[in-house]
Design a protein around this motif. Structure first.
Motif, PDB file in Angstrom:
ATOM      1  N   SER A  47      76.132  42.299  33.885  1.00 33.15           N
ATOM      2  CA  SER A  47      77.520  42.727  33.925  1.00 33.15           C
ATOM      3  C   SER A  47      78.250  42.389  32.634  1.00 33.15           C
ATOM      4  O   SER A  47      78.230  41.249  32.171  1.00 33.15           O
ATOM      5  CB  SER A  47      78.214  42.034  35.110  1.00 33.15           C
ATOM      6  OG  SER A  47      79.521  42.487  35.251  1.00 33.15           O
ATOM      7  N   GLY A  48      78.873  43.397  32.023  1.00 34.43           N
ATOM      8  CA  GLY A  48      79.604  43.176  30.789  1.00 34.43           C
ATOM      9  C   GLY A  48      79.472  44.368  29.853  1.00 34.43           C
ATOM     10  O   GLY A  48      79.082  45.467  30.266  1.00 34.43           O
ATOM     11  N   THR A  49      79.780  44.156  28.580  1.00 28.27           N
ATOM     12  CA  THR A  49      79.734  45.225  27.589  1.00 28.27           C
ATOM     13  C   THR A  49      78.433  45.181  26.800  1.00 28.27           C
ATOM     14  O   THR A  49      78.095  44.149  26.219  1.00 28.27           O
ATOM     15  CB  THR A  49      80.927  45.120  26.614  1.00 28.27           C
ATOM     16  OG1 THR A  49      82.146  45.225  27.357  1.00 28.27           O
ATOM     17  CG2 THR A  49      80.887  46.223  25.578  1.00 28.27           C
ATOM     18  N   HIS A  50      77.719  46.296  26.791  1.00 23.36           N
ATOM     19  CA  HIS A  50      76.470  46.436  26.036  1.00 23.36           C
ATOM     20  C   HIS A  50      76.761  47.298  24.805  1.00 23.36           C
ATOM     21  O   HIS A  50      77.243  48.425  24.924  1.00 23.36           O
ATOM     22  CB  HIS A  50      75.398  47.107  26.897  1.00 23.36           C
ATOM     23  CG  HIS A  50      74.992  46.293  28.089  1.00 23.36           C
ATOM     24  ND1 HIS A  50      73.705  45.800  28.262  1.00 23.36           N
ATOM     25  CD2 HIS A  50      75.691  45.882  29.185  1.00 23.36           C
ATOM     26  CE1 HIS A  50      73.638  45.125  29.396  1.00 23.36           C
ATOM     27  NE2 HIS A  50      74.831  45.167  29.969  1.00 23.36           N
ATOM     28  N   ARG A  51      76.463  46.761  23.628  1.00 21.19           N
ATOM     29  CA  ARG A  51      76.771  47.457  22.386  1.00 21.19           C
ATOM     30  C   ARG A  51      75.491  48.027  21.769  1.00 21.19           C
ATOM     31  O   ARG A  51      74.447  47.355  21.771  1.00 21.19           O
ATOM     32  CB  ARG A  51      77.427  46.481  21.399  1.00 21.19           C
ATOM     33  CG  ARG A  51      77.938  47.123  20.125  1.00 21.19           C
ATOM     34  CD  ARG A  51      78.659  46.106  19.255  1.00 21.19           C
ATOM     35  NE  ARG A  51      77.727  45.116  18.724  1.00 21.19           N
ATOM     36  CZ  ARG A  51      78.034  44.258  17.755  1.00 21.19           C
ATOM     37  NH1 ARG A  51      79.266  44.249  17.253  1.00 21.19           N
ATOM     38  NH2 ARG A  51      77.157  43.389  17.302  1.00 21.19           N
ATOM     39  N   VAL A  52      75.558  49.240  21.265  1.00 22.98           N
ATOM     40  CA  VAL A  52      74.402  49.873  20.628  1.00 22.98           C
ATOM     41  C   VAL A  52      74.745  50.220  19.180  1.00 22.98           C
ATOM     42  O   VAL A  52      75.849  50.700  18.894  1.00 22.98           O
ATOM     43  CB  VAL A  52      73.933  51.129  21.400  1.00 22.98           C
ATOM     44  CG1 VAL A  52      75.038  52.173  21.500  1.00 22.98           C
ATOM     45  CG2 VAL A  52      72.695  51.740  20.742  1.00 22.98           C
ATOM     46  N   GLN A  53      73.815  49.950  18.284  1.00 23.65           N
ATOM     47  CA  GLN A  53      73.963  50.290  16.866  1.00 23.65           C
ATOM     48  C   GLN A  53      72.783  51.177  16.469  1.00 23.65           C
ATOM     49  O   GLN A  53      71.634  50.729  16.467  1.00 23.65           O
ATOM     50  CB  GLN A  53      73.988  49.025  16.009  1.00 23.65           C
ATOM     51  CG  GLN A  53      75.187  48.125  16.302  1.00 23.65           C
ATOM     52  CD  GLN A  53      75.110  46.787  15.588  1.00 23.65           C
ATOM     53  OE1 GLN A  53      74.034  46.238  15.388  1.00 23.65           O
ATOM     54  NE2 GLN A  53      76.270  46.240  15.222  1.00 23.65           N
ATOM     55  N   ARG A  54      73.067  52.437  16.163  1.00 22.32           N
ATOM     56  CA  ARG A  54      72.005  53.354  15.751  1.00 22.32           C
ATOM     57  C   ARG A  54      72.608  54.584  15.069  1.00 22.32           C
ATOM     58  O   ARG A  54      73.828  54.791  15.096  1.00 22.32           O
ATOM     59  CB  ARG A  54      71.155  53.786  16.941  1.00 22.32           C
ATOM     60  CG  ARG A  54      71.886  54.581  18.016  1.00 22.32           C
ATOM     61  CD  ARG A  54      70.936  54.885  19.174  1.00 22.32           C
ATOM     62  NE  ARG A  54      71.615  55.523  20.298  1.00 22.32           N
ATOM     63  CZ  ARG A  54      71.037  55.749  21.470  1.00 22.32           C
ATOM     64  NH1 ARG A  54      69.779  55.395  21.685  1.00 22.32           N
ATOM     65  NH2 ARG A  54      71.713  56.328  22.447  1.00 22.32           N
ATOM     66  N   VAL A  55      71.736  55.384  14.495  1.00 21.44           N
ATOM     67  CA  VAL A  55      72.165  56.623  13.845  1.00 21.44           C
ATOM     68  C   VAL A  55      72.147  57.730  14.891  1.00 21.44           C
ATOM     69  O   VAL A  55      71.085  58.080  15.407  1.00 21.44           O
ATOM     70  CB  VAL A  55      71.233  56.991  12.673  1.00 21.44           C
ATOM     71  CG1 VAL A  55      71.702  58.301  12.016  1.00 21.44           C
ATOM     72  CG2 VAL A  55      71.172  55.862  11.645  1.00 21.44           C
ATOM     73  N   PRO A  56      73.306  58.306  15.240  1.00 20.40           N
ATOM     74  CA  PRO A  56      73.330  59.376  16.245  1.00 20.40           C
ATOM     75  C   PRO A  56      72.589  60.615  15.750  1.00 20.40           C
ATOM     76  O   PRO A  56      72.462  60.850  14.541  1.00 20.40           O
ATOM     77  CB  PRO A  56      74.827  59.669  16.420  1.00 20.40           C
ATOM     78  CG  PRO A  56      75.529  58.478  15.861  1.00 20.40           C
ATOM     79  CD  PRO A  56      74.650  57.953  14.771  1.00 20.40           C
ATOM     80  N   THR A  57      72.109  61.406  16.677  1.00 25.09           N
ATOM     81  CA  THR A  57      71.389  62.634  16.323  1.00 25.09           C
ATOM     82  C   THR A  57      72.295  63.619  15.600  1.00 25.09           C
ATOM     83  O   THR A  57      71.824  64.474  14.851  1.00 25.09           O
ATOM     84  CB  THR A  57      70.819  63.301  17.585  1.00 25.09           C
ATOM     85  OG1 THR A  57      71.899  63.493  18.527  1.00 25.09           O
ATOM     86  CG2 THR A  57      69.755  62.426  18.219  1.00 25.09           C
ATOM     87  N   HIS A  86      76.160  54.113  13.612  1.00 23.85           N
ATOM     88  CA  HIS A  86      77.383  54.063  14.414  1.00 23.85           C
ATOM     89  C   HIS A  86      77.245  52.965  15.475  1.00 23.85           C
ATOM     90  O   HIS A  86      76.147  52.664  15.937  1.00 23.85           O
ATOM     91  CB  HIS A  86      77.622  55.407  15.108  1.00 23.85           C
ATOM     92  CG  HIS A  86      78.055  56.499  14.168  1.00 23.85           C
ATOM     93  ND1 HIS A  86      79.089  57.359  14.452  1.00 23.85           N
ATOM     94  CD2 HIS A  86      77.600  56.856  12.944  1.00 23.85           C
ATOM     95  CE1 HIS A  86      79.249  58.207  13.452  1.00 23.85           C
ATOM     96  NE2 HIS A  86      78.351  57.927  12.528  1.00 23.85           N
ATOM     97  N   THR A  87      78.374  52.395  15.844  1.00 19.82           N
ATOM     98  CA  THR A  87      78.401  51.397  16.910  1.00 19.82           C
ATOM     99  C   THR A  87      79.140  51.975  18.113  1.00 19.82           C
ATOM    100  O   THR A  87      80.268  52.454  17.977  1.00 19.82           O
ATOM    101  CB  THR A  87      79.096  50.106  16.450  1.00 19.82           C
ATOM    102  OG1 THR A  87      78.364  49.545  15.355  1.00 19.82           O
ATOM    103  CG2 THR A  87      79.160  49.085  17.585  1.00 19.82           C
ATOM    104  N   SER A  88      78.487  51.947  19.260  1.00 18.34           N
ATOM    105  CA  SER A  88      79.088  52.443  20.500  1.00 18.34           C
ATOM    106  C   SER A  88      78.964  51.368  21.569  1.00 18.34           C
ATOM    107  O   SER A  88      78.220  50.394  21.412  1.00 18.34           O
ATOM    108  CB  SER A  88      78.396  53.731  20.960  1.00 18.34           C
ATOM    109  OG  SER A  88      78.417  54.704  19.932  1.00 18.34           O
ATOM    110  N   ALA A  89      79.671  51.556  22.669  1.00 23.49           N
ATOM    111  CA  ALA A  89      79.648  50.555  23.739  1.00 23.49           C
ATOM    112  C   ALA A  89      79.560  51.209  25.104  1.00 23.49           C
ATOM    113  O   ALA A  89      80.075  52.312  25.324  1.00 23.49           O
ATOM    114  CB  ALA A  89      80.893  49.678  23.661  1.00 23.49           C
ATOM    115  N   VAL A  90      78.891  50.514  26.004  1.00 26.33           N
ATOM    116  CA  VAL A  90      78.742  50.943  27.399  1.00 26.33           C
ATOM    117  C   VAL A  90      79.065  49.744  28.272  1.00 26.33           C
ATOM    118  O   VAL A  90      78.654  48.619  27.969  1.00 26.33           O
ATOM    119  CB  VAL A  90      77.309  51.435  27.677  1.00 26.33           C
ATOM    120  CG1 VAL A  90      77.076  51.652  29.173  1.00 26.33           C
ATOM    121  CG2 VAL A  90      77.027  52.728  26.908  1.00 26.33           C
ATOM    122  N   THR A  91      79.828  49.948  29.328  1.00 20.25           N
ATOM    123  CA  THR A  91      80.126  48.845  30.242  1.00 20.25           C
ATOM    124  C   THR A  91      79.255  48.943  31.486  1.00 20.25           C
ATOM    125  O   THR A  91      78.968  50.037  31.982  1.00 20.25           O
ATOM    126  CB  THR A  91      81.604  48.832  30.662  1.00 20.25           C
ATOM    127  OG1 THR A  91      81.907  50.043  31.359  1.00 20.25           O
ATOM    128  CG2 THR A  91      82.508  48.698  29.463  1.00 20.25           C
TER     129      THR A  91
END
Length: 359
Positions: A177-187, A195-200
């Motif tokens: 439970s919490g915020t999961h952050r992803v760092q990758r090059v989007p397609t 880019h940095t994005s987040a999913v809760t």
């Protein structure tokens, strides 16, 4: 500690008598409740009796050290060393077993995954996390039941809710439970920028009927035509269901099933879980911060983990754990992370318990 253990053993024997009582046997809810408590205490009592036997054997071996025969003294010395090591190990195990247990640990779990900052990329990563949890559940032979989802146009999810059926599911998922952050090059990125994005992620224990009664008069139930891509029943029948819990204004919508009844049942499961989660959070506010940190309450404020694709690494910020196994982890191999978190929070709880005893 021994005083607590004797209290546990006394309660264990009381429960044995209760479970043989015709009055309790005829009461399904009471019998189920006492049987569960009896089984949990049985684990502690089993280790306690083993510990008491080790103490008795150690006492005998210490007596033999006084023997005049050198050979007997040598054998006794070996026994004392071995028994002392076993005694220390059992004492540590008993301290662990005496820690307050999360009453929700054995329950099924509802996982809600939502795309946060990052637009389409966040939606794609929400899909990655959903598949990761699916594979983890499959590896444990747990059943995954989709409850609700809102897909994006590129294969991701704005939101996806699923229930995982399996004994101990909550104990394994509660730290997600919490915020999961992803760092990758989007397609869609043409210049190769990261880019940095987040999913809760919110993790909710399933609420059982016996622990959470909902008055039907407190519910407002609306039905409407399902919306979304394709499908024979879309926009043709009033199968979608929206349930509003009037006292809290919680709203749950479900339209995944063709059957209105199935959608209503799924929506009620999600509503129950959210209400139970709300109750847990209210209780936590009255308890210590340690307790609040240990259970999954669906708090989205804290970044708990980063998935860095260029470096192939995953970092859990709560315990400072970094693993260069990104692909393995996304395939559902997350036990190493969960075990590390479980050990960390148990050790902290044990340290706090010892501090309280010392005070």
């Amino acid at each position: 500690m021994l005083e607590k253990l004797k209290g546990v053993e006394k309660r264990f024997l009381e429960l044995q008598n209760l479970l043989s009582s015709p009055e309790i046997v005829s009461d399904r809810n009471a019998f189920q409740q006492f049987s569960k408590e009896h089984a949990e205490l049985g684990n502690i009592v089993s280790v306690l009796r083993n510990y008491e036997q080790i103490l008795a054997d150690l006492e005998d071996s210490l007596e033999l050290l006084k023997d005049s025969d050198p050979e007997i003294k040598e054998l006794a010395r070996d026994d004392v060393d071995a028994l002392t090591e076993q005694k220390t190990g059992l004492e540590a195990e008993l301290k662990q077993l005496l820690l307050p247990r999360d009453p929700n640990d054995d329950k099924n779990v509802i996982i809600e995954i939502r795309a946060g900052t990052g637009g389409e990329e966040a939606g794609l990563f929400a899909g990655d996390l959903f598949r990761m949890y699916n594979r983890y559940a499959e590896n444990r032979n747990w059943k995954v039941e989709a409850m609700s989802h809102h897909a994006t146009g590129v294969g991701g999810f704005k939101e996806v809710i699923a229930m995982i059926h399996g004994k101990g599911a909550y104990s394994r998922f509660k730290f997600e439970s919490g915020t999961h952050r992803v760092q990758r090059v989007p397609t869609t990125e043409t210049q190769g920028r990261i880019h940095t994005s987040a999913v809760t992620v919110a993790v909710l224990p399933e609420a059982e009927d016996v622990e959470l009664q909902i008055d039907s008069s407190e519910l407002k139930i609306d039905v409407f035509r399902a919306t979304g891509p394709g499908g024979q029943s879309v926009n043709t029948t009033d199968s979608a269901v929206r349930i509003t819990h009037l006292p809290t204004n919680l709203v749950v919508t479900c339209q995944d099933e063709k059957s209105q009844l199935k959608n209503k049942n799924k929506a009620m499961k999600v509503l129950r879980a959210r209400l139970l989660d709300s109750m847990i959070r209210e209780q936590d506010e009255k308890r210590s911060q340690e307790r609040k940190n240990q259970i999954g309450t669906g708090d989205r404020s804290g970044r708990i983990r980063t998935y860095n694709f260029p470096q192939g690494r995953v970092t859990d910020h709560r315990v400072g754990l970094t693993l260069y196994k990104l692909e393995e982890i996304l395939q559902g191999n997350i036990d190493e992370i969960i075990d590390e978190l479980t050990t960390f929070y148990q050790a902290r709880a044990l340290q706090n318990a010892e501090s309280v005893e010392a005070a």
